[in-house]
Scaffold this motif. Structure first.
Motif, PDB file in Angstrom:
ATOM      1  N   GLY A  79       0.825  -1.198   0.000  1.00 34.02           N
ATOM      2  CA  GLY A  79       0.000   0.000   0.000  1.00 34.02           C
ATOM      3  C   GLY A  79       0.858   1.246   0.000  1.00 34.02           C
ATOM      4  N   SER A  80       0.252   2.361   0.365  1.00 33.98           N
ATOM      5  CA  SER A  80       0.942   3.653   0.289  1.00 33.98           C
ATOM      6  C   SER A  80       1.645   4.025   1.593  1.00 33.98           C
ATOM      7  CB  SER A  80      -0.063   4.747  -0.084  1.00 33.98           C
ATOM      8  OG  SER A  80      -1.104   4.804   0.880  1.00 33.98           O
ATOM      9  N   GLY A  81       1.861   3.050   2.478  1.00 36.52           N
ATOM     10  CA  GLY A  81       2.474   3.367   3.757  1.00 36.52           C
ATOM     11  C   GLY A  81       3.983   3.289   3.764  1.00 36.52           C
ATOM     12  N   LEU A  82       4.607   2.963   2.635  1.00 37.16           N
ATOM     13  CA  LEU A  82       6.060   2.791   2.581  1.00 37.16           C
ATOM     14  C   LEU A  82       6.767   4.133   2.418  1.00 37.16           C
ATOM     15  CD1 LEU A  82       8.589   0.923   2.235  1.00 37.16           C
ATOM     16  CD2 LEU A  82       8.106   0.968  -0.218  1.00 37.16           C
ATOM     17  N   THR A  83       7.749   4.381   3.279  1.00 39.19           N
ATOM     18  CA  THR A  83       8.595   5.569   3.143  1.00 39.19           C
ATOM     19  C   THR A  83       9.982   5.112   2.737  1.00 39.19           C
ATOM     20  OG1 THR A  83       7.358   6.820   4.802  1.00 39.19           O
ATOM     21  CG2 THR A  83       9.589   7.563   4.313  1.00 39.19           C
ATOM     22  N   HIS A  84      10.445   5.601   1.597  1.00 34.40           N
ATOM     23  CA  HIS A  84      11.700   5.175   0.975  1.00 34.40           C
ATOM     24  C   HIS A  84      12.676   6.341   0.971  1.00 34.40           C
ATOM     25  CE1 HIS A  84      13.767   3.885  -3.089  1.00 34.40           C
ATOM     26  NE2 HIS A  84      14.619   3.955  -2.082  1.00 34.40           N
ATOM     27  N   LEU A  85      13.799   6.172   1.661  1.00 30.89           N
ATOM     28  CA  LEU A  85      14.862   7.175   1.700  1.00 30.89           C
ATOM     29  C   LEU A  85      15.983   6.730   0.769  1.00 30.89           C
ATOM     30  CD1 LEU A  85      16.191   9.728   2.988  1.00 30.89           C
ATOM     31  CD2 LEU A  85      17.133   8.188   4.739  1.00 30.89           C
ATOM     32  N   ASP A  86      16.269   7.521  -0.246  1.00 27.50           N
ATOM     33  CA  ASP A  86      17.326   7.213  -1.212  1.00 27.50           C
ATOM     34  C   ASP A  86      18.510   8.130  -0.930  1.00 27.50           C
ATOM     35  OD1 ASP A  86      18.597   6.020  -3.325  1.00 27.50           O
ATOM     36  OD2 ASP A  86      17.420   7.009  -4.890  1.00 27.50           O
ATOM     37  N   VAL A  87      19.621   7.552  -0.475  1.00 31.18           N
ATOM     38  CA  VAL A  87      20.801   8.329  -0.088  1.00 31.18           C
ATOM     39  C   VAL A  87      21.715   8.485  -1.303  1.00 31.18           C
ATOM     40  CG1 VAL A  87      22.800   8.450   1.437  1.00 31.18           C
ATOM     41  CG2 VAL A  87      20.652   7.447   2.263  1.00 31.18           C
ATOM     42  N   GLY A  88      21.960   9.725  -1.708  1.00 31.51           N
ATOM     43  CA  GLY A  88      22.777   9.969  -2.888  1.00 31.51           C
ATOM     44  C   GLY A  88      22.117   9.449  -4.140  1.00 31.51           C
ATOM     45  N   LEU A 109      17.779  12.202  -0.520  1.00 26.61           N
ATOM     46  CA  LEU A 109      18.717  12.877   0.381  1.00 26.61           C
ATOM     47  C   LEU A 109      20.003  13.164  -0.382  1.00 26.61           C
ATOM     48  CD1 LEU A 109      19.361  13.762   3.343  1.00 26.61           C
ATOM     49  CD2 LEU A 109      20.387  11.498   3.648  1.00 26.61           C
ATOM     50  N   GLU A 110      20.300  14.448  -0.576  1.00 25.72           N
ATOM     51  CA  GLU A 110      21.439  14.823  -1.419  1.00 25.72           C
ATOM     52  C   GLU A 110      22.338  15.850  -0.738  1.00 25.72           C
ATOM     53  OE1 GLU A 110      24.148  14.760  -3.695  1.00 25.72           O
ATOM     54  OE2 GLU A 110      22.492  13.614  -4.613  1.00 25.72           O
ATOM     55  N   THR A 111      23.652  15.731  -1.009  1.00 23.57           N
ATOM     56  CA  THR A 111      24.652  16.635  -0.442  1.00 23.57           C
ATOM     57  C   THR A 111      25.084  17.707  -1.431  1.00 23.57           C
ATOM     58  OG1 THR A 111      25.528  14.938   1.051  1.00 23.57           O
ATOM     59  CG2 THR A 111      27.003  16.737   0.481  1.00 23.57           C
ATOM     60  N   VAL A 112      25.211  17.352  -2.694  1.00 20.79           N
ATOM     61  CA  VAL A 112      25.787  18.244  -3.708  1.00 20.79           C
ATOM     62  C   VAL A 112      24.704  19.162  -4.285  1.00 20.79           C
ATOM     63  CG1 VAL A 112      27.092  18.357  -5.864  1.00 20.79           C
ATOM     64  CG2 VAL A 112      27.458  16.433  -4.274  1.00 20.79           C
ATOM     65  N   PRO A 113      24.859  20.478  -4.157  1.00 19.19           N
ATOM     66  CA  PRO A 113      23.834  21.404  -4.647  1.00 19.19           C
ATOM     67  C   PRO A 113      23.496  21.233  -6.129  1.00 19.19           C
ATOM     68  CG  PRO A 113      25.335  22.554  -3.181  1.00 19.19           C
ATOM     69  CD  PRO A 113      25.917  21.192  -3.398  1.00 19.19           C
ATOM     70  N   LEU A 179      12.453   1.904   4.206  1.00 17.67           N
ATOM     71  CA  LEU A 179      13.453   1.398   3.263  1.00 17.67           C
ATOM     72  C   LEU A 179      14.479   2.482   2.969  1.00 17.67           C
ATOM     73  CD1 LEU A 179      14.513  -0.616   1.070  1.00 17.67           C
ATOM     74  CD2 LEU A 179      12.867   0.450  -0.507  1.00 17.67           C
ATOM     75  N   VAL A 180      15.758   2.087   3.032  1.00 18.30           N
ATOM     76  CA  VAL A 180      16.856   2.972   2.651  1.00 18.30           C
ATOM     77  C   VAL A 180      17.612   2.309   1.505  1.00 18.30           C
ATOM     78  CG1 VAL A 180      18.990   4.109   3.362  1.00 18.30           C
ATOM     79  CG2 VAL A 180      17.103   3.871   4.996  1.00 18.30           C
ATOM     80  N   THR A 181      17.895   3.063   0.452  1.00 20.98           N
ATOM     81  CA  THR A 181      18.731   2.554  -0.617  1.00 20.98           C
ATOM     82  C   THR A 181      19.996   3.402  -0.712  1.00 20.98           C
ATOM     83  OG1 THR A 181      17.382   3.841  -2.193  1.00 20.98           O
ATOM     84  CG2 THR A 181      16.915   1.489  -2.002  1.00 20.98           C
ATOM     85  N   CYS A 182      21.139   2.723  -0.785  1.00 27.10           N
ATOM     86  CA  CYS A 182      22.445   3.384  -0.931  1.00 27.10           C
ATOM     87  C   CYS A 182      23.170   2.705  -2.088  1.00 27.10           C
ATOM     88  CB  CYS A 182      23.276   3.255   0.342  1.00 27.10           C
ATOM     89  SG  CYS A 182      22.587   4.011   1.820  1.00 27.10           S
TER      90      CYS A 182
END
Length: 288
Positions: A79-88, A109-113, A179-182
């Motif tokens: 369903g729509s309850g998943l929060t996915h953090l994509d690092v870089g 999530l990004e570091t470089v402008p 979920l985190v993806t790196c």
């Protein structure tokens, strides 16, 4: 846009230990959306002989493999309850399968402008007319506190894409990520950055959440094994297919399950993994 689209050139067939039902669908979806993006951002391409088809197909293949691996080994919320953090996130192409197939709220999530700006354009292209997008940096320009921004974004069901600059990573609420993806990030980062990322993950990932890593798994001189550190921090490796980088496939995927949540600060990371006689920077620059 083209530079970030062209990260992958060689295409590898998906190993049996990685593939899963739905991979072909994911590949077709990502390829279609990337072609639309190319037509949108590079409308003059056909007239100049610029051929980006190989980059489109290889990127689609990589992201479809990510999706297959995640659905095969990770018990993700439906369903729509998943929060996915994509690092870089690079271009942000993972947002395609994340939004359409995982039905997630995707946080870049990004570091470089410069990359942040490219991702802003790409995510707005994906979101147009279909989903809301929240830019924490833009909101800050209008005086909205970053922590308040994240609460607003996470509470808005229509908001499916969130852009978060790394200097405001602390605005992510505790235990808010499933979920985190790196992908090709940790192996390129100096020790201090790895510690910073892992420290935040111990705080924001929920119990039972997953961390997905894909890279060449080759350590720089003096670097610390982030796979080993994850296990020391309460993450259990649940999938490591034993494939060889650039022989079986591009990068080595593995997945971790957060079983024993215990937030660890950056200073605690340094004390635990370096000790008082080392500094949290690349070993080549350490001064003892």
């Amino acid at each position: 846009f083209i530079q970030n689209l062209s990260m992958f050139f060689d295409r590898f067939e998906t190993p049996e230990s990685v593939t899963a039902p739905g991979e072909d669908r994911a590949r077709q979806l990502v390829e279609s959306e990337l072609q639309k993006a190319v037509d949108y951002f590079v409308p003059f391409g056909a007239g100049t002989g610029l051929d980006l088809s190989r980059y489109i197909s290889t990127t689609a293949s990589v992201r479809a493999q990510d999706y297959a691996f995640l659905t095969r080994y990770c018990d993700l919320p439906s369903g729509s309850g998943l929060t996915h953090l994509d690092v870089g996130p690079g271009l942000g192409s993972a947002a395609i399968y994340s939004r359409h197939l995982l039905d997630s709220r995707y946080i870049a999530l990004e570091t470089v402008p410069t990359l942040y700006s490219i991702q802003r354009d790409f995510l707005r292209f994906l979101a147009q007319g279909q989903a809301g997008i929240f830019d924490v940096a833009a909101a800050e320009w209008f005086g909205v506190d970053p922590a308040r921004s994240m609460v607003m974004a996470l509470e808005d069901d229509a908001c499916r894409f969130v852009q978060l600059p790394s200097w405001h990573a602390g605005a992510l609420p505790p235990e808010s990520v499933d979920l985190v993806t790196c992908c090709w990030v940790l192996n390129e980062a100096p020790v201090a950055a790895v510690f910073w990322i892992l420290s935040h993950l111990t705080r924001v990932v929920r119990r039972g959440g997953h961390v997905y890593i894909r890279d060449g798994r080759r350590m720089k001189p003096g670097a610390h094994s982030y796979d080993s550190m994850l296990e020391d921090l309460g993450f259990r490796c649940i999938a490591d297919p034993g494939v060889k980088n650039r022989k079986d496939m591009q990068g080595i995927p593995r997945a971790y399950l957060y079983e024993n949540p215990a937030p660890v600060s950056f200073d605690e990371m340094c004390a635990r993994f370096l000790g008082e006689l080392e500094a949290p920077v690349h070993l080549a620059y350490n001064r003892r």
